[in-house]
Design a protein around this motif. Sequence first.
Motif, PDB file in Angstrom:
ATOM      1  N   LEU A   1       0.827  -1.198   0.000  1.00 49.63           N
ATOM      2  CA  LEU A   1       0.000   0.000   0.000  1.00 49.63           C
ATOM      3  C   LEU A   1       0.870   1.260   0.000  1.00 49.63           C
ATOM      4  N   ALA A   2       2.029   1.170   0.653  1.00 50.08           N
ATOM      5  CA  ALA A   2       2.904   2.341   0.758  1.00 50.08           C
ATOM      6  C   ALA A   2       3.636   2.639  -0.548  1.00 50.08           C
ATOM      7  N   VAL A   3       4.024   1.601  -1.290  1.00 52.45           N
ATOM      8  CA  VAL A   3       4.896   1.837  -2.452  1.00 52.45           C
ATOM      9  C   VAL A   3       4.255   1.486  -3.785  1.00 52.45           C
ATOM     10  N   GLY A   4       3.129   0.767  -3.772  1.00 59.76           N
ATOM     11  CA  GLY A   4       2.593   0.285  -5.038  1.00 59.76           C
ATOM     12  C   GLY A   4       1.149   0.621  -5.323  1.00 59.76           C
ATOM     13  N   VAL A   5       0.497   1.365  -4.440  1.00 57.00           N
ATOM     14  CA  VAL A   5      -0.920   1.692  -4.633  1.00 57.00           C
ATOM     15  C   VAL A   5      -1.108   3.196  -4.458  1.00 57.00           C
ATOM     16  N   ASP A   6      -1.666   3.839  -5.471  1.00 51.66           N
ATOM     17  CA  ASP A   6      -1.971   5.269  -5.373  1.00 51.66           C
ATOM     18  C   ASP A   6      -3.266   5.468  -4.599  1.00 51.66           C
ATOM     19  N   GLY A   7      -3.224   6.370  -3.640  1.00 51.25           N
ATOM     20  CA  GLY A   7      -4.406   6.670  -2.856  1.00 51.25           C
ATOM     21  C   GLY A   7      -5.166   7.865  -3.402  1.00 51.25           C
ATOM     22  N   TYR A   8      -6.107   8.351  -2.613  1.00 53.67           N
ATOM     23  CA  TYR A   8      -6.999   9.424  -3.031  1.00 53.67           C
ATOM     24  C   TYR A   8      -7.028  10.504  -1.952  1.00 53.67           C
TER      25      TYR A   8
END
Length: 387
Positions: free
Chosen positions: A231-238
Motif C-alpha cells: 500500500l505504501a509503495v505500489g498503490v496510489d491513494g486518493y
Amino acid sequence: MILHELISFENLRLIWWLLLGLLLIGFALTDGFDMGVGMLLPFVAKSDVERRVVINTVGPVWEGNQVWFILGGGAIFAAFPPLYAVSFSGFYLAMFAILSALIIRPVAFKFRSKREDPTWRNRWDKALFFSGVAPALLFGVAVGNVLLGVPFHLTPDLHAIYEGSALGKLFGLLRPFALLCGIVSVAMLVMHGAGWLVLKTEGAVAERARVLGSRAALVVLAGYALAGLWLAVGVDGYALVGQVAHDGPSNPLASEVLHDHSWLRAYADRPWIAIAPLMGFGGTFMAWRALQNGGQLSPLGWSKMAIFGMISSVGLTLFPFLLPSNTNPDSSLTIWDASSSHLTLFVMLMATVIFLPLILVYTAWVYRVLWGKVTEDDVTDPDHHAY
C-alpha cells in the motif's frame, strides 16, 4: 446547544460512518469465527463424532451472529444509499457468490444430521467448508479493491456506469493486491475460528485447532505486513482537493479528488490512527503466543483485538472515502457527499439508540447461557439436542 451540535448534519454523517464500521467489525467478530470453524472442520475433526462436536460449537449461535451482517447491509442502504447502489451493482456477481455461500450454510447445518450415511454427511461438510472460505476470501478481495479503486463513473444525473461485462467485473476483482487481502482475510478468520474451538472443545480437536490457528496467525502477520508495504509503495491513494462542505447536500460530483496520493499520508495527517494497525499486529502476535502456550480464553480475545485493529485500519486509512473511483476520481463516494438526508440520519440514530443496546444485551445473555465446552458425550446423548 450541545445536543444541537451533536445532531448537526456533519456530526450525523461522522456518527453513521463510525456505526457502519462498528457493525461490520461486529459481523467479523461474531460470524467470523463461524466461518473460521467451517474452514477448519475438515482438518481438525477426523471422525463423525468429532465433526459433530465442531459443528455444535457454532450451531446454536450462527443465526444470531448473522444479525450483524444484516444490520451492516441495512446501515449502508439507509445511511449511504449511493454506496449501496454503486457497490451492489458493480459487485453484483461477487455479492451473489457470498450470499449463495451464506444460504448454503444453514441448509448444511439442518440437513447434515438427517441421514447417517457417511457420503451424505461428507458432502454437507464440504458445503460448510465452502460457506466459510468463499465469503472470507471475497470480503477480503472486496476490501482490496476498495483500496485500489473501483472502475466506475457517475453521469451528471448520478447514474453509475461500470466498465466491462458482468463476468469481466467479477474476474477483474481478482487483482494481485486484492487477492493478498483475501488471503489475509481467510487466515485471520481461521485464526479466529481456532480460538473459538480452543475455548469450546477439548482433546484432539482443540490441539489440532491450536496448531492450525498458530500457522494461520503467522500468515496473517506476514500478509498484513506485506499489504501495508504494498500500500505504501505500489498503490496510489486518493485525497479531496480544496474546501469540502461537510454539511452540504449529497452530490459526489461536487467534490474534486486527487488520485496521486499515498494512502499512508493519513498517518502523517492523523498520527493517532496508527493505534489501529498496532492493534492488528499486536493482537495477532498475542493470539499466536496464546495458542502456542495453551491459553483457553485468551486466543479468542486476542484474535478479536487483531480483527478490530485490522478492519479499523482500513476504515481510518480510507477516511473520508467510502468507494473511490479509479476511472473518474471525481466520482468517488465519501461520507460527506454520499449520505442520506439530515432527517433520515437523525431518525435512524434514534432507532439505533433504542434497539442496538437490546441486541447487545440479548447476545450477551445467549452466550452466557451457552457458556462451556461441547463434548463428545453431549453430541452422542440421545436426550441432548445436537446437530
